[in-house]
Design an enzyme around this catalytic site. Structure first.
Site, short mmCIF file in Angstrom:
data_model
loop_
_atom_site.label_atom_id
_atom_site.label_comp_id
_atom_site.label_asym_id
_atom_site.label_seq_id
_atom_site.Cartn_x
_atom_site.Cartn_y
_atom_site.Cartn_z
N LYS A 178 1.05 -1.23 0.00
CA LYS A 178 0.28 0.32 0.03
C LYS A 178 0.48 0.81 0.10
O LYS A 178 2.13 1.71 1.07
CB LYS A 178 -0.92 -0.14 1.19
N THR A 210 -11.38 8.67 6.67
CA THR A 210 -10.49 8.06 6.36
C THR A 210 -10.50 6.04 7.34
O THR A 210 -10.06 5.64 7.41
CB THR A 210 -8.64 8.29 5.66
N GLY A 212 -10.15 3.35 8.73
CA GLY A 212 -11.03 1.71 8.44
C GLY A 212 -10.16 2.02 7.06
O GLY A 212 -10.60 0.71 6.22
N THR A 213 -9.74 1.92 6.56
CA THR A 213 -9.71 2.24 5.36
C THR A 213 -8.96 1.15 4.81
O THR A 213 -8.96 0.60 3.39
CB THR A 213 -8.42 3.84 4.31
N GLY A 214 -7.97 0.73 5.86
CA GLY A 214 -6.93 -0.43 5.50
C GLY A 214 -7.29 -1.54 5.15
O GLY A 214 -7.89 -2.31 4.32
N CYS A 215 -8.21 -1.78 6.73
CA CYS A 215 -9.55 -2.99 6.61
C CYS A 215 -10.54 -2.89 5.14
O CYS A 215 -10.81 -4.51 4.75
CB CYS A 215 -10.78 -2.55 8.24
N1 PLP Z 1 -9.67 -0.78 14.65
C1 PLP Z 1 -9.93 -1.99 14.82
C2 PLP Z 1 -10.35 -3.43 15.27
C3 PLP Z 1 -8.75 -2.41 13.30
O1 PLP Z 1 -8.46 -3.02 12.69
C4 PLP Z 1 -8.07 -0.88 13.13
C5 PLP Z 1 -7.32 -1.54 12.08
O2 PLP Z 1 -7.32 -2.30 11.26
C6 PLP Z 1 -8.36 -0.37 13.85
C7 PLP Z 1 -8.98 -0.02 14.94
C8 PLP Z 1 -7.23 1.16 13.01
O3 PLP Z 1 -7.85 2.04 12.30
P1 PLP Z 1 -7.33 2.86 11.90
O4 PLP Z 1 -5.67 2.75 11.40
O5 PLP Z 1 -8.25 3.52 10.43
O6 PLP Z 1 -6.83 4.14 12.94
#
Ligand code: PLP
Length: 273
Positions: A178, A210, A212-215
């Site tokens: 990414k 943004t 949760g973008t990676g999830c």
């Molecule tokens: N909470 C959970 C359960 C996650 O899986 C993640 C990221 O994968 C986050 C929080 C953090 O998200 P962000 O990187 O958007 O802050």
């Protein structure tokens, strides 16, 4: 009755705000026409302002929940996000070995964007040694690549691609690099030990929503793989979905911090085949 839903499973952390983690994954699965299943590895305390606590679910309970699902409604694709502890990584690996799902994508979550640690000691090593070799694809940003490769953060995009190719050779999994950490205009790149397998173009979206973008990217990859796309197309379609969800949630007031995207901007009917 011979028809069935296209089933996707998320093994990840619960973000009660719904922006990231399991809830984002299940919304993504549903938006793309898949039936979502979810096993929580950790329960977090968070809102759009950030993560402030997390508790791991007992690894044996995670394993039993996974067994119950694989025994009855085996997923066509699995997305693994936050695992939390090395014991849970081991439990997931045992289930993958017993059931061998056709597609597994890993988002090796170790910290939130705000810097809160989402993984206990020993998790990074367990992810690289135990889980990555059992995955079809692993999606990493610059910091996660550095942690997994055991190397300092790559100086530029070319060096990161070389490191990702070495990691692919070591783990046997394709690596999705990414590229946003390098330059927002850089495309994401899917690498095998032999080189570039796909390029997923993306344009920066001007929004603070943004979370949760990676999830969402990795759950969309799992959904498209479950729906039958090859890896390169699944990555490109997933990236397109994330961009559309970011764009359509761009001007929405969603909490005082970084809100989630609009996952359900144009949901598809459930695919039955
Ligand atoms: N909470 C959970 C359960 C996650 O899986 C993640 C990221 O994968 C986050 C929080 C953090 O998200 P962000 O990187 O958007 O802050």
């Amino acid at each position: 009755m011979s028809k069935e839903y296209v089933r996707c499973l998320s093994i990840a952390g619960l973000d009660p705000s719904g922006g990231a983690g399991l809830l984002a994954d299940v919304k993504t699965f549903a938006a793309l026409g898949c039936q979502g299943m979810a096993v929580a590895t950790c329960l977090t305390v968070q809102n759009t302002l950030g993560v402030c606590d997390s508790t791991a679910v007992d690894a044996a309970l995670v394993e039993r929940q996974l067994e119950a699902l694989f025994d009855d409604t085996p997923p066509h694709a699995v997305k693994i996000g936050m695992t939390g502890t090395a014991a849970t990584v081991g439990a997931i690996a045992r289930v993958l070995d017993r059931h061998k799902p056709p597609f597994v994508v890993l988002d090796p979550v170790v910290a939130s964007s705000g810097g809160f640690a989402l993984a206990a000691d020993g998790v990074a090593r367990a992810l690289v040694e135990t889980l990555m070799p059992r995955c079809t694809m692993v999606a990493v940003n610059r910091d996660e690549l550095s942690l997994a490769a055991g190397e300092p953060p790559a100086a530029d995009h070319a060096a990161a691609q070389a490191a990702a190719m070495r990691l692919a050779a070591r783990t046997g999994s394709c690596i999705l690099l990414k590229s946003g950490h390098f330059d927002e205009t850089k495309d994401d790149v899917l690498l095998t030990p032999r080189g570039v397998a796909a390029v997923a173009p993306g344009r920066p979206v001007a929004t603070r929503n943004t979370h949760g973008t990676g999830c969402t990217l990795t759950s969309a990859i799992a959904a498209w793989a479950a729906l039958g796309l090859g890896m390169a197309d699944a990555v490109r379609e997933a990236k397109r979905y994330v961009q559309q969800a970011l764009n359509s949630g761009r001007d929405v007031a969603a909490g005082r911090g970084r809100g989630g995207m609009n996952h359900l901007f144009a949901p598809r009917p459930a695919v039955v085949r």
